[in-house]
Design a protein around this motif. Sequence first.
Motif, PDB file in Angstrom:
ATOM      1  N   TYR A 291      -9.796   9.214   1.984  1.00 43.92           N
ATOM      2  CA  TYR A 291     -10.174   7.492   1.705  1.00 43.92           C
ATOM      3  C   TYR A 291     -11.058   7.407   0.620  1.00 43.92           C
ATOM      4  O   TYR A 291     -10.968   6.642  -0.481  1.00 43.92           O
TER       5      TYR A 291
ATOM      6  N   LEU B 111      -2.737   7.356   6.999  1.00 43.57           N
ATOM      7  CA  LEU B 111      -1.578   6.897   6.614  1.00 43.57           C
ATOM      8  C   LEU B 111      -0.035   6.572   7.097  1.00 43.57           C
ATOM      9  O   LEU B 111       1.274   5.871   7.210  1.00 43.57           O
TER      10      LEU B 111
ATOM     11  N   VAL C 246       0.875   4.006  -3.241  1.00 44.61           N
ATOM     12  CA  VAL C 246       0.610   5.625  -2.542  1.00 44.61           C
ATOM     13  C   VAL C 246       2.471   6.263  -2.999  1.00 44.61           C
ATOM     14  O   VAL C 246       1.838   7.064  -3.708  1.00 44.61           O
TER      15      VAL C 246
ATOM     16  N   THR D  39      -6.403   0.803  -0.939  1.00 45.88           N
ATOM     17  CA  THR D  39      -7.158   2.008  -0.291  1.00 45.88           C
ATOM     18  C   THR D  39      -8.222   1.237   1.286  1.00 45.88           C
ATOM     19  O   THR D  39      -8.446   1.975   2.356  1.00 45.88           O
ATOM     20  N   TRP D  40      -9.269   0.223   0.794  1.00 42.50           N
ATOM     21  CA  TRP D  40     -10.047   0.731   1.101  1.00 42.50           C
ATOM     22  C   TRP D  40     -10.329  -0.212   2.635  1.00 42.50           C
ATOM     23  O   TRP D  40     -10.660  -0.143   3.112  1.00 42.50           O
TER      24      TRP D  40
ATOM     25  N   LEU E 283      -3.997  12.074   2.030  1.00 40.47           N
ATOM     26  CA  LEU E 283      -3.275  10.769   2.396  1.00 40.47           C
ATOM     27  C   LEU E 283      -2.584  10.538   4.073  1.00 40.47           C
ATOM     28  O   LEU E 283      -1.500  10.657   4.751  1.00 40.47           O
TER      29      LEU E 283
ATOM     30  N   ALA F 172     -10.985   9.154  -2.701  1.00 41.57           N
ATOM     31  CA  ALA F 172      -9.504   8.541  -3.000  1.00 41.57           C
ATOM     32  C   ALA F 172      -9.998   7.091  -3.863  1.00 41.57           C
ATOM     33  O   ALA F 172      -9.719   7.209  -5.295  1.00 41.57           O
ATOM     34  N   MET F 173     -11.063   6.776  -3.484  1.00 40.53           N
ATOM     35  CA  MET F 173     -11.519   5.426  -3.858  1.00 40.53           C
ATOM     36  C   MET F 173     -12.564   6.094  -5.076  1.00 40.53           C
ATOM     37  O   MET F 173     -12.388   5.199  -5.809  1.00 40.53           O
TER      38      MET F 173
ATOM     39  N   PHE G 206       1.046  -0.839  -0.341  1.00 39.58           N
ATOM     40  CA  PHE G 206      -0.402  -0.183  -0.267  1.00 39.58           C
ATOM     41  C   PHE G 206       0.988   0.941   0.246  1.00 39.58           C
ATOM     42  O   PHE G 206       0.808   2.052  -0.260  1.00 39.58           O
TER      43      PHE G 206
ATOM     44  N   GLU H 231      -6.995  -0.157   4.305  1.00 39.77           N
ATOM     45  CA  GLU H 231      -6.741   0.798   5.765  1.00 39.77           C
ATOM     46  C   GLU H 231      -7.756   1.865   6.124  1.00 39.77           C
ATOM     47  O   GLU H 231      -7.911   2.086   6.695  1.00 39.77           O
ATOM     48  N   TRP H 232      -9.220   2.558   4.974  1.00 37.54           N
ATOM     49  CA  TRP H 232      -9.925   2.831   5.720  1.00 37.54           C
ATOM     50  C   TRP H 232     -10.509   1.808   6.389  1.00 37.54           C
ATOM     51  O   TRP H 232     -11.413   2.787   7.370  1.00 37.54           O
TER      52      TRP H 232
END
Length: 175
Positions: free
Chosen positions: A104, A154, A14, A144-145, A96, A107-108, A10, A147-148
Amino acid sequence: MKERVLDLVFLIGVLFKGIDGLVELVGGVLLLFVAPAQLIGLAGSLTAAELAEDPHDLLANLLLNGVAHLGSGGKTFLAAYLLLHGVVKLAIVVALLIGSRRIYPWAMAALGLFLIFQIYEMFTQPSVGVAVLTVFDAVIIWLTWREWRRGRELRATWRGTVAWVFHRTPAPGTE
């Protein structure tokens, strides 16, 4: 172990998105101010040595083929696309890095819209580059999903992953 590897992927993703966004932004600006003939000449100069050594070099041929198809209309669309794509990617990466978890979902969504366009491009004008970019973006959206969903910023992922990579004890709250 698997979680740490995914965290590392991840973070690297990024980083690459940020670099990619910067390259796209610079490329978009260049396209606005440089004539197609100049771009073709520049691409020829940049690839001449490599093509003399290996006439089938994939990257050199992709670059030459890409600039050869730039007309005035295609150039304007590509410049606008690169500028928009670059600005959005850089904004996502900066947000981030600042530490906003609220970015998040945005971003997605933004990457998802680009992903839909790339899938369309794969069906209308298939290319290896677009296919690779599409897979990369899909993986980044999934990470990203992840992490969210985990509720981490981040920075926390960064601290814990760096500690893991260098075999140090992570700071409290970064696990």
